[in-house]
Design an enzyme around this catalytic site. Structure first.
Site, PDB file in Angstrom:
ATOM      1  N   GLU A  90       0.589  -1.140   0.058  1.00  0.00           N
ATOM      2  CA  GLU A  90      -0.038   0.170   0.030  1.00  0.00           C
ATOM      3  C   GLU A  90       0.709   1.252   0.146  1.00  0.00           C
ATOM      4  O   GLU A  90       1.733   1.188   0.877  1.00  0.00           O
ATOM      5  CB  GLU A  90      -0.960   0.056   1.268  1.00  0.00           C
ATOM      6  N   THR A  95      -9.439   4.056  -0.363  1.00  0.00           N
ATOM      7  CA  THR A  95     -10.370   5.417  -0.689  1.00  0.00           C
ATOM      8  C   THR A  95     -11.568   5.198   0.307  1.00  0.00           C
ATOM      9  O   THR A  95     -11.783   6.197   0.849  1.00  0.00           O
ATOM     10  CB  THR A  95     -10.760   5.377  -2.232  1.00  0.00           C
ATOM     11  N   CYS A 117     -16.107   6.511   1.101  1.00  0.00           N
ATOM     12  CA  CYS A 117     -17.457   6.533   1.890  1.00  0.00           C
ATOM     13  C   CYS A 117     -17.500   6.947   3.573  1.00  0.00           C
ATOM     14  O   CYS A 117     -18.469   7.616   3.806  1.00  0.00           O
ATOM     15  CB  CYS A 117     -17.861   5.018   1.854  1.00  0.00           C
ATOM     16  N   ILE A 148     -20.686  11.873  -5.996  1.00  0.00           N
ATOM     17  CA  ILE A 148     -19.741  12.586  -5.175  1.00  0.00           C
ATOM     18  C   ILE A 148     -19.952  14.258  -5.117  1.00  0.00           C
ATOM     19  O   ILE A 148     -19.965  14.703  -4.005  1.00  0.00           O
ATOM     20  CB  ILE A 148     -18.376  12.230  -5.384  1.00  0.00           C
ATOM     21  N   GLY A 159     -14.900  13.108 -12.172  1.00  0.00           N
ATOM     22  CA  GLY A 159     -14.590  11.682 -12.642  1.00  0.00           C
ATOM     23  C   GLY A 159     -13.365  11.010 -11.947  1.00  0.00           C
ATOM     24  O   GLY A 159     -12.589  12.064 -11.328  1.00  0.00           O
ATOM     25  N   ASP A 174     -12.264  -0.884  -8.337  1.00  0.00           N
ATOM     26  CA  ASP A 174     -12.185   0.402  -9.217  1.00  0.00           C
ATOM     27  C   ASP A 174     -11.442   0.460 -10.605  1.00  0.00           C
ATOM     28  O   ASP A 174     -11.621   1.104 -11.606  1.00  0.00           O
ATOM     29  CB  ASP A 174     -12.198   1.803  -8.663  1.00  0.00           C
ATOM     30  N   HIS A 217     -46.653   0.885   9.694  1.00  0.00           N
ATOM     31  CA  HIS A 217     -47.256   2.172   9.857  1.00  0.00           C
ATOM     32  C   HIS A 217     -47.210   2.909  11.065  1.00  0.00           C
ATOM     33  O   HIS A 217     -46.915   1.944  12.178  1.00  0.00           O
ATOM     34  CB  HIS A 217     -48.997   1.826   9.565  1.00  0.00           C
ATOM     35  N   GLU A 259     -43.866   2.478   3.676  1.00  0.00           N
ATOM     36  CA  GLU A 259     -45.139   1.579   3.591  1.00  0.00           C
ATOM     37  C   GLU A 259     -45.926   1.869   2.289  1.00  0.00           C
ATOM     38  O   GLU A 259     -46.521   1.197   1.796  1.00  0.00           O
ATOM     39  CB  GLU A 259     -46.163   1.925   4.546  1.00  0.00           C
TER      40      GLU A 259
END
Ligand SMILES: Cc1cc2nc3c(=O)[nH]c(=O)nc-3n(C[C@H](O)[C@H](O)[C@H](O)COP(=O)(O)OP(=O)(O)OC[C@H]3O[C@@H](n4cnc5c(N)ncnc54)[C@H](O)[C@@H]3O)c2cc1C
Length: 463
Positions: free
Chosen positions: A37, A44, A50, A183, A266, A307, A440, A445
């Site tokens: 990494e 990301t 997120c 985004i 993008g 991705d 309800h 509903e």
């Protein structure tokens, strides 16, 4: 060149959603796994997608909640928001999650190397931090995508992406967001909710391209009700610094003053400089790494998930692809990922939840389609006085009665669509929805009480 000293069964490039899952599951099957990494473990989603975004979404929604409370009898001192506290708390949570990810990988026996990794050939990976070369029986490319700021325009150096937006020193009083993607819409909602004056600039005719047209119209109207200035059919042509502020010059001639200019236009797949050409890995027409149903690239032994393959760019999809890869290659269970009917949410204010076909897609693919839709003021808004409406829409294949699409704009849409997604994937019919008892009083509903179609599309009638 000397032989690589270390050998692994699997080398994973990128410790994001897809890479981490694949590494952990493969190690669980007994494989020797190394993951490289170059930035922070978690990728990301955890570090700058997120998770931090959703924390900011929660923060932004308190603005409405304080206002709405008055209609329910609450009075309180005028709330004060402190950006620095939010960012510090968010960063602490992200650091905790990163540590948890590293611990999980460690426990699974995965070796993590903090380095950029590139392919030297189909079975050799080089760690840029040390120059070490590793021999790998299998390589998984899970390098994700990176925000693009598009073509170079005058003043582009002043433009930020979502990465920097999560680390601004202060809340900008005026923000211009360019983009129509989820985004862009989410960040516009975040800044507006926290009190910034927001302009959302998009080159197309409406935001959220690819979503159901009614959802796009409904959300735009709701954003505008919340004071977001939505400017479509325009692009930012130049960003001019004016003291500490900026003037954005739009293609249509309009000028917008802003304290921060963010582009979310993008996220091209991270394929550059990885040695893919040397290894012979083919890139697809959409810019992602070309893969088959089992995420194998054009080179046997090299796989790609998430991705970087530019299939459906969402965390749960990357995770599922990573898991399926590990099951296929190391678990002896060939597993394909089904990319149909993926439920998804946009954490704008209000939220969008969607699964299955849009009305336009249903018409093109099925033809005879019944549309059930309702739009109403949510019960909470009756006392709060907030000017907002919910949209709920079901698309039904008239021949089979199957629900082929569901689209929701309103509070809780993301939570609702997760569950509707199960029904749609199982092939539930409109009759199944109708025989399900309502909960309800809820907004959801209405999904089981819409009796009359608002529109019956018939191929024959159209001819
Ligand atoms: C602002 C924002 C909000 C988002 N919100 C959502 C959401 O609400 N829901 C959702 O489902 N998805 C969301 N996403 C998308 C989601 O984050 C991605 O789909 C997901 O992270 C993809 O996972 P991945 O494993 O493919 O790549 P990533 O998570 O991007 O991981 C790739 C990793 O590879 C590393 N890397 C790249 N090249 C190299 C190299 N050569 N050597 C070593 N390491 C390398 C990168 O540093 C990165 O850590 C959001 C994205 C953004 C930007």
């Amino acid at each position: 060149m000397s032989e690589p000293e270390r050998r692994v069964d699997l080398f994973v490039i990128g410790a994001g959603s897809g890479g981490v899952r694949a590494a952990r599951i493969a190690a669980g099957y007994g494989a020797r796994v190394m993951v490289a990494e170059e930035y922070r473990v978690g990728g990301t989603c955890v570090i700058r997608g997120c998770v931090p975004k959703k924390l900011l979404v929660y923060a932004a929604r308190f603005g409405d909640a304080f206002e709405d409370a008055a209609g329910f009898g609450w009075t309180a001192a005028a709330p004060v928001f402190d950006w620095a506290t939010l960012i510090a708390n968010k960063d602490r949570e992200i650091a905790r999650l990163e540590a948890a990810y590293m611990a999980t990988l460690g426990k699974a026996g995965v070796e993590i190397v903090k380095s950029r990794a590139v392919l030297e050939d189909a079975k050799t990976v080089r760690l840029e931090a040390t120059g070490e070369r590793i021999r790998a029986e299998h390589v998984l490319i899970a390098t994700g995508a990176t925000p693009s700021l598009g073509p170079t325009i005058p003043g582009i150096e002043h433009v930020i992406s979502s990465n920097e937006a999560l680390h601004l020193e202060a809340l900008p009083a005026r923000v211009l967001v360019q983009g129509g993607s989820y985004i862009a819409v989410e960040f516009a909602s975040i800044f507006a909710g926290l009190g910034s004056q927001v302009s959302l600039v998009y080159r197309g005719e409406n935001i959220l391209r690819g979503f159901d047209d009614e959802v796009r119209q409904h959300l735009r109207a709701e954003l505008e009700k919340r004071g977001i200035h939505v400017i479509t059919g325009n692009t930012v042509a130049a960003v001019e610094p004016c003291g500490k502020h900026f003037t954005a010059h739009l293609s249509g001639g309009l000028q917008v003053a802003a304290d921060a200019v963010m582009f979310a236009i993008g996220r091209p797949p991270n394929v550059r400089g990885l040695g893919l050409e040397t290894a012979g890995v083919r890139i697809a027409a959409n810019g992602g790494i070309a893969v088959d149903d089992y995420s194998q690239t054009s080179v046997p032994g090299i796989f790609a998930v998430g991705d970087v393959t530019n299939r459906i760019n969402l965390t749960p999809v990357a995770i599922r692809e990573g898991h399926a890869f590990a099951d296929t290659v190391f678990g002896g269970k060939p597993t394909r990922v089904d990319h149909a009917n993926v439920p998804t949410a946009v954490f704008s204010e209000p939220e969008v939840g969607t699964v299955g076909l849009t009305e336009a897609q249903a018409l093109a693919e099925i033809g005879d389609v019944d549309v059930y839709r309702t739009s109403f003021r949510p019960m909470k808004a009756t006392l709060s006085g907030r000017d907002t409406t919910i949209l709920l829409k079901l698309l039904v294949d008239a021949a089979t009665d199957r629900v082929v699409g569901c689209h929701i704009v309103g509070e809780g849409a993301g939570e609702m669509i997760q569950l509707v997604g199960i029904a749609v994937r199982m092939g539930a019919t409109k009759a199944d929805f109708d025989t399900t008892m309502a909960v309800h009083p809820t907004a959801a509903e209405e999904l089981v009480t819409m009796r009359q179609p608002s529109m019956r599309h018939r191929r024959k009638a159209a001819e």
